[in-house]
Design a protein around this motif. Structure first.
Motif, PDB file in Angstrom:
ATOM      1  N   ALA A 139       0.867  -1.425  -0.100  1.00  9.27           N
ATOM      2  CA  ALA A 139      -0.153  -0.014   0.159  1.00  9.27           C
ATOM      3  C   ALA A 139       0.906   1.197   0.136  1.00  9.27           C
ATOM      4  O   ALA A 139       0.552   2.123  -0.848  1.00  9.27           O
ATOM      5  CB  ALA A 139      -1.006   0.032   1.311  1.00  9.27           C
ATOM      6  N   VAL A 143       0.740   3.941  -2.905  1.00 10.03           N
ATOM      7  CA  VAL A 143       0.714   5.563  -2.845  1.00 10.03           C
ATOM      8  C   VAL A 143       1.686   6.233  -3.051  1.00 10.03           C
ATOM      9  O   VAL A 143       1.570   7.373  -3.803  1.00 10.03           O
ATOM     10  CB  VAL A 143       0.288   5.631  -1.132  1.00 10.03           C
ATOM     11  CG1 VAL A 143       0.325   7.194  -0.656  1.00 10.03           C
ATOM     12  CG2 VAL A 143      -1.067   5.081  -0.553  1.00 10.03           C
ATOM     13  N   GLU A 144       2.868   5.807  -2.798  1.00  5.18           N
ATOM     14  CA  GLU A 144       3.936   6.718  -3.120  1.00  5.18           C
ATOM     15  C   GLU A 144       4.118   6.845  -4.843  1.00  5.18           C
ATOM     16  O   GLU A 144       4.273   7.914  -5.245  1.00  5.18           O
ATOM     17  CB  GLU A 144       5.389   5.952  -2.725  1.00  5.18           C
ATOM     18  CG  GLU A 144       6.415   6.957  -2.909  1.00  5.18           C
ATOM     19  CD  GLU A 144       8.049   6.369  -2.463  1.00  5.18           C
ATOM     20  OE1 GLU A 144       8.793   6.561  -2.724  1.00  5.18           O
ATOM     21  OE2 GLU A 144       7.595   5.426  -1.140  1.00  5.18           O
ATOM     22  N   THR A 147       1.006   9.203  -5.930  1.00  2.00           N
ATOM     23  CA  THR A 147       0.986  10.416  -5.389  1.00  2.00           C
ATOM     24  C   THR A 147       2.439  11.191  -5.282  1.00  2.00           C
ATOM     25  O   THR A 147       2.559  12.241  -5.174  1.00  2.00           O
ATOM     26  CB  THR A 147       0.474  10.487  -3.990  1.00  2.00           C
ATOM     27  OG1 THR A 147       1.327   9.945  -2.988  1.00  2.00           O
ATOM     28  CG2 THR A 147      -0.871   9.965  -3.979  1.00  2.00           C
ATOM     29  N   ALA A 151       3.667   7.507   2.234  1.00  2.80           N
ATOM     30  CA  ALA A 151       2.918   7.369   3.305  1.00  2.80           C
ATOM     31  C   ALA A 151       3.472   7.100   4.704  1.00  2.80           C
ATOM     32  O   ALA A 151       4.514   6.537   4.780  1.00  2.80           O
ATOM     33  CB  ALA A 151       1.737   6.395   3.203  1.00  2.80           C
ATOM     34  N   GLU A 155      -0.593   5.914   8.771  1.00  2.00           N
ATOM     35  CA  GLU A 155      -1.318   6.114   7.909  1.00  2.00           C
ATOM     36  C   GLU A 155      -1.669   4.797   7.493  1.00  2.00           C
ATOM     37  O   GLU A 155      -2.604   4.216   7.159  1.00  2.00           O
ATOM     38  CB  GLU A 155      -1.029   7.094   6.810  1.00  2.00           C
ATOM     39  CG  GLU A 155      -1.297   8.703   7.053  1.00  2.00           C
ATOM     40  CD  GLU A 155      -0.467   9.466   6.097  1.00  2.00           C
ATOM     41  OE1 GLU A 155      -1.060  10.800   6.082  1.00  2.00           O
ATOM     42  OE2 GLU A 155       0.302   9.196   5.405  1.00  2.00           O
TER      43      GLU A 155
END
Length: 162
Positions: A139, A143-144, A147, A151, A155
């Motif tokens: 995850a 996310v990295e 975005t 994270a 989170e």
């Protein structure tokens, strides 16, 4: 004496012949009455006695043989009854021993199954922890990548629900 003919038909000689015939008849009668008939009668009586004795012996032996056969049949029946009883007792004992061994094996198997379930549970827990860590890492990487920002651990924990 007459010159011709058979002496049997000469009546003058009949008295002498009658005397001799009576004498011979008397001798034969006495021999038969006191010698031959008693000897034959004694032999017949002796034979009848022997036959009666033999028949009596045969009946006695037959009765003894029947008694022995009856005793043997009774002993055979008792032996069969004892054998059936022993066989039934042996079957009951064998079943009891088999049941006891089965119970022992069931206890051993239950212990082995419990230990195996505990090992499986521990392995499952370890695997789930590793899956959670892999999921958090995955995850974070997603996310990295999406975005461009990394994270935080808080989170990621919040997102995974742990």
């Amino acid at each position: 004496m007459s010159a011709g003919g058979l002496p049997q038909f000469d009546l003058s000689q009949w008295p002498g012949e009658i005397v001799w015939a009576l004498a011979i008849f008397l001798v034969l009668y006495l021999l038969f009455a006191f010698v031959f008939v008693p000897a034959v009668g004694g032999a017949i009586d002796k034979r009848e006695d022997q036959i009666s004795g033999d028949v009596g012996d045969a009946r006695r032996l037959r009765d003894e043989a029947q008694a022995q056969a009856d005793a043997a049949a009774a002993e055979l029946g008792e032996a069969r009854a004892r054998a059936h009883k022993l066989a039934a007792e042996a079957r009951v004992q064998a079943r009891a021993e088999a049941s006891a061994r089965q119970a022992e094996e069931d206890v051993k198997l239950s212990a082995l199954l419990g230990a195996a379930e505990a090992r499986i549970g521990a392995a499952r827990g370890q695997a789930m922890r590793e899956v959670a860590a892999i999921a958090a890492d995955t995850a974070g990487a997603i996310v990295e990548r999406l975005t461009g920002l990394a994270a935080t651990a808080a989170e990621l924990e919040h997102a995974s629900g742990t």
